[in-house]
Scaffold this motif. Structure first.
Motif, PDB file in Angstrom:
ATOM      1  N   PHE A  65       3.013 -13.040   6.892  1.00 32.84           N
ATOM      2  CA  PHE A  65       1.811 -13.202   5.993  1.00 32.84           C
ATOM      3  C   PHE A  65       0.772 -14.404   6.306  1.00 32.84           C
ATOM      4  O   PHE A  65       1.215 -15.167   6.967  1.00 32.84           O
ATOM      5  N   GLU A  66      -0.123 -14.203   5.718  1.00 28.50           N
ATOM      6  CA  GLU A  66      -1.188 -15.128   5.915  1.00 28.50           C
ATOM      7  C   GLU A  66      -1.979 -15.450   4.670  1.00 28.50           C
ATOM      8  O   GLU A  66      -1.941 -14.368   3.650  1.00 28.50           O
ATOM      9  N   PHE A  67      -2.323 -16.463   4.196  1.00 27.68           N
ATOM     10  CA  PHE A  67      -3.228 -17.042   3.126  1.00 27.68           C
ATOM     11  C   PHE A  67      -4.635 -16.801   3.371  1.00 27.68           C
ATOM     12  O   PHE A  67      -5.362 -17.280   4.262  1.00 27.68           O
ATOM     13  N   THR A  68      -5.346 -15.833   2.362  1.00 30.16           N
ATOM     14  CA  THR A  68      -6.793 -15.734   2.705  1.00 30.16           C
ATOM     15  C   THR A  68      -7.535 -15.902   1.502  1.00 30.16           C
ATOM     16  O   THR A  68      -8.732 -15.500   1.459  1.00 30.16           O
ATOM     17  N   GLY A  69      -7.037 -16.798   0.833  1.00 32.44           N
ATOM     18  CA  GLY A  69      -7.813 -17.469  -0.369  1.00 32.44           C
ATOM     19  C   GLY A  69      -7.069 -17.072  -1.759  1.00 32.44           C
ATOM     20  O   GLY A  69      -7.587 -17.530  -2.776  1.00 32.44           O
ATOM     21  N   ASN A  70      -6.425 -15.874  -1.727  1.00 35.79           N
ATOM     22  CA  ASN A  70      -5.893 -15.252  -3.066  1.00 35.79           C
ATOM     23  C   ASN A  70      -4.547 -14.831  -2.736  1.00 35.79           C
ATOM     24  O   ASN A  70      -3.883 -14.532  -1.700  1.00 35.79           O
ATOM     25  N   PHE A  71      -3.997 -14.684  -3.961  1.00 29.33           N
ATOM     26  CA  PHE A  71      -2.512 -14.121  -4.255  1.00 29.33           C
ATOM     27  C   PHE A  71      -2.771 -12.627  -4.442  1.00 29.33           C
ATOM     28  O   PHE A  71      -3.800 -12.153  -4.875  1.00 29.33           O
ATOM     29  N   PRO A  72      -1.674 -11.716  -4.019  1.00 25.43           N
ATOM     30  CA  PRO A  72      -0.546 -12.290  -3.320  1.00 25.43           C
ATOM     31  C   PRO A  72      -0.869 -12.531  -1.644  1.00 25.43           C
ATOM     32  O   PRO A  72      -2.300 -12.139  -1.380  1.00 25.43           O
ATOM     33  N   LEU A  73      -0.183 -13.009  -0.939  1.00 31.73           N
ATOM     34  CA  LEU A  73      -0.292 -13.386   0.582  1.00 31.73           C
ATOM     35  C   LEU A  73      -0.639 -12.038   1.181  1.00 31.73           C
ATOM     36  O   LEU A  73       0.012 -11.053   0.802  1.00 31.73           O
ATOM     37  N   THR A  74      -1.324 -12.014   2.048  1.00 31.88           N
ATOM     38  CA  THR A  74      -1.707 -10.948   2.893  1.00 31.88           C
ATOM     39  C   THR A  74      -0.790 -10.511   3.985  1.00 31.88           C
ATOM     40  O   THR A  74      -0.556 -11.405   4.863  1.00 31.88           O
ATOM     41  N   ALA A  75      -0.208  -9.393   4.149  1.00 34.73           N
ATOM     42  CA  ALA A  75       0.784  -8.866   5.129  1.00 34.73           C
ATOM     43  C   ALA A  75      -0.158  -8.777   6.404  1.00 34.73           C
ATOM     44  O   ALA A  75      -1.287  -8.008   6.445  1.00 34.73           O
ATOM     45  N   ILE A  76       0.381  -9.035   7.638  1.00 40.46           N
ATOM     46  CA  ILE A  76      -0.307  -8.812   8.822  1.00 40.46           C
ATOM     47  C   ILE A  76       0.158  -7.380   9.348  1.00 40.46           C
ATOM     48  O   ILE A  76       1.045  -6.954   9.014  1.00 40.46           O
ATOM     49  N   ALA A  77      -0.888  -6.945  10.314  1.00 35.98           N
ATOM     50  CA  ALA A  77      -0.674  -5.700  10.864  1.00 35.98           C
ATOM     51  C   ALA A  77       0.687  -5.648  11.687  1.00 35.98           C
ATOM     52  O   ALA A  77       0.929  -6.689  12.494  1.00 35.98           O
ATOM     53  N   THR A  78       1.703  -4.677  11.438  1.00 33.87           N
ATOM     54  CA  THR A  78       2.979  -4.932  12.305  1.00 33.87           C
ATOM     55  C   THR A  78       2.511  -3.637  13.211  1.00 33.87           C
ATOM     56  O   THR A  78       2.217  -2.341  13.091  1.00 33.87           O
ATOM     57  N   PHE A 172      -3.729 -20.968 -11.484  1.00 34.76           N
ATOM     58  CA  PHE A 172      -4.170 -21.690 -10.294  1.00 34.76           C
ATOM     59  C   PHE A 172      -4.012 -21.061  -8.811  1.00 34.76           C
ATOM     60  O   PHE A 172      -2.974 -20.660  -8.809  1.00 34.76           O
ATOM     61  N   VAL A 173      -5.212 -21.272  -8.167  1.00 34.46           N
ATOM     62  CA  VAL A 173      -4.931 -20.679  -6.771  1.00 34.46           C
ATOM     63  C   VAL A 173      -5.042 -21.892  -6.136  1.00 34.46           C
ATOM     64  O   VAL A 173      -5.916 -22.438  -5.991  1.00 34.46           O
ATOM     65  N   PRO A 174      -3.978 -21.985  -4.879  1.00 36.46           N
ATOM     66  CA  PRO A 174      -3.803 -23.176  -4.250  1.00 36.46           C
ATOM     67  C   PRO A 174      -4.961 -22.888  -2.850  1.00 36.46           C
ATOM     68  O   PRO A 174      -5.692 -22.011  -2.818  1.00 36.46           O
ATOM     69  N   TRP A 228      17.509 -10.825   1.772  1.00 35.56           N
ATOM     70  CA  TRP A 228      16.311 -11.425   1.854  1.00 35.56           C
ATOM     71  C   TRP A 228      15.716 -11.616   3.156  1.00 35.56           C
ATOM     72  O   TRP A 228      14.414 -12.103   3.277  1.00 35.56           O
ATOM     73  N   LEU A 229      16.359 -11.306   4.073  1.00 35.79           N
ATOM     74  CA  LEU A 229      16.038 -11.282   5.378  1.00 35.79           C
ATOM     75  C   LEU A 229      15.249 -10.253   5.631  1.00 35.79           C
ATOM     76  O   LEU A 229      14.663  -9.926   6.784  1.00 35.79           O
ATOM     77  N   GLY A 230      14.999  -9.318   4.768  1.00 34.38           N
ATOM     78  CA  GLY A 230      13.978  -8.186   4.656  1.00 34.38           C
ATOM     79  C   GLY A 230      12.867  -8.375   5.257  1.00 34.38           C
ATOM     80  O   GLY A 230      12.167  -9.600   4.845  1.00 34.38           O
ATOM     81  N   LEU A 231      11.969  -7.348   5.716  1.00 40.86           N
ATOM     82  CA  LEU A 231      10.571  -7.780   6.208  1.00 40.86           C
ATOM     83  C   LEU A 231       9.678  -7.525   4.938  1.00 40.86           C
ATOM     84  O   LEU A 231       8.614  -8.303   4.930  1.00 40.86           O
ATOM     85  N   PHE A 232      10.180  -6.999   4.060  1.00 39.67           N
ATOM     86  CA  PHE A 232       9.273  -7.437   2.540  1.00 39.67           C
ATOM     87  C   PHE A 232      10.050  -8.130   1.667  1.00 39.67           C
ATOM     88  O   PHE A 232      10.696  -7.787   1.004  1.00 39.67           O
ATOM     89  N   PHE A 233       9.522  -9.316   1.542  1.00 41.69           N
ATOM     90  CA  PHE A 233      10.141 -10.379   0.829  1.00 41.69           C
ATOM     91  C   PHE A 233       9.703 -10.470  -0.670  1.00 41.69           C
ATOM     92  O   PHE A 233       8.459 -10.546  -0.918  1.00 41.69           O
ATOM     93  N   THR A 234      10.510  -9.672  -1.602  1.00 40.69           N
ATOM     94  CA  THR A 234       9.921  -9.328  -2.815  1.00 40.69           C
ATOM     95  C   THR A 234       9.443 -10.648  -3.602  1.00 40.69           C
ATOM     96  O   THR A 234       8.562 -10.495  -4.377  1.00 40.69           O
ATOM     97  N   GLY A 235      10.003 -11.773  -3.334  1.00 41.23           N
ATOM     98  CA  GLY A 235       9.735 -12.891  -4.260  1.00 41.23           C
ATOM     99  C   GLY A 235       8.419 -13.478  -3.855  1.00 41.23           C
ATOM    100  O   GLY A 235       7.685 -14.395  -4.504  1.00 41.23           O
ATOM    101  N   LEU A 236       7.746 -13.181  -2.713  1.00 41.35           N
ATOM    102  CA  LEU A 236       6.515 -13.517  -2.286  1.00 41.35           C
ATOM    103  C   LEU A 236       5.273 -12.920  -3.249  1.00 41.35           C
ATOM    104  O   LEU A 236       4.503 -13.792  -3.422  1.00 41.35           O
ATOM    105  N   ILE A 237       5.551 -11.994  -4.001  1.00 36.28           N
ATOM    106  CA  ILE A 237       4.328 -11.523  -4.578  1.00 36.28           C
ATOM    107  C   ILE A 237       4.344 -12.226  -6.004  1.00 36.28           C
ATOM    108  O   ILE A 237       3.109 -12.410  -6.650  1.00 36.28           O
TER     109      ILE A 237
END
Length: 244
Positions: A65-78, A172-174, A228-237
């Motif tokens: 993931f990358e932070f692009t200024g907003n939530f949720p974090l943006t998933a990178i292309a795989t 609040f957005v970090p 939680w070692l899965g590729l899609f980390f649910t808590g990230l949202i």
């Protein structure tokens, strides 16, 4: 096999906002995984991504993931999933691939560092889900990894200079400074056989393990975090949760 056209590296350096660390890759013994990892490096996919998950005394996870200024974090292309190569043990200081629970050949871009010995016991990463593929080990900068794992967490994401009040405030957005950013991943030695100087720990548990189907149960402990070692980390949202 996914081939790397730019280099056949064996040592790479991660430059992060909280210190660097260097990884010696196992090119010859986990070739599919290393080639896949190098392709992401050569494509620049890991640059400016964030450490999106830390479980103290368990793992530090990134590469997704990358932070692009907003939530949720943006998933990178795989790219396509790769075949599992569980040759080495998930001991402290090793780097391994994350994957989908219940599918041993599902790794794509995400990786994690074992910050303690997770080979057996409750995590049992050497045997769970076909064994998690260790494809390198940290040879410098493990102290920086340890420092990152000691940062305050918002949910399970390390977020420096981010308060508990901000974490719980949905409005609040970090900023970029509130994340641990992987700025670059650079090849510093492309000699394929430099891993021959390492005394790596082999995975000797997999052949004798009783197959277990992991149950995804949310937990902040290492014993309940295998799923939680899965590729899609649910808590990230929903990052805005209480700090530990």
């Amino acid at each position: 096999m996914i081939a790397s056209t730019s280099a056949s590296a064996t040592i790479v350096e991660f430059t992060t906002s909280h210190g660097n660390f260097t990884v010696n890759l196992h090119d010859e013994t986990t070739p599919i995984t290393v080639s896949n990892f190098l392709k992401y490096i050569n494509d620049g996919d890991y640059d400016n991504t964030v450490i999106h998950r830390v479980v103290p005394d368990f793992v530090m996870q990134a590469g997704g993931f990358e932070f692009t200024g907003n939530f949720p974090l943006t998933a990178i292309a795989t790219d396509s999933t790769i075949q599992n190569e569980p040759v080495y043990s998930n001991v402290r200081g090793t780097i391994a691939m994350a994957k989908v629970s219940g599918n041993e050949n599902s790794a794509t871009s995400q990786w994690f560092v074992n910050v303690t010995d997770n080979s057996a016991g409750a995590p049992a990463l050497d045997t769970t889900n076909g064994g998690f593929t260790v494809f390198g080990e940290i040879i410098a900068g493990m102290d920086n990894v340890d420092t990152i794992t000691e940062l305050s967490l918002c949910g399970t994401t390390p977020m420096p200079d981010y308060t508990a009040e901000q974490c719980s405030d949905s409005t609040f957005v970090p900023g970029t400074e509130n994340f641990v950013t992987i700025e670059t991943v650079t090849i510093i030695d492309s000699t394929v056989d430099t891993a021959s100087s390492l005394n790596s720990v082999k995975n000797t548990l997999l052949s004798t393990a009783t197959p277990v189907t992991p149950t995804p149960t949310p937990s902040s402990s290492s014993s309940g975090s295998i799923a939680w070692l899965g590729l899609f980390f649910t808590g990230l949202i929903a990052l805005r949760r209480r700090f530990r």
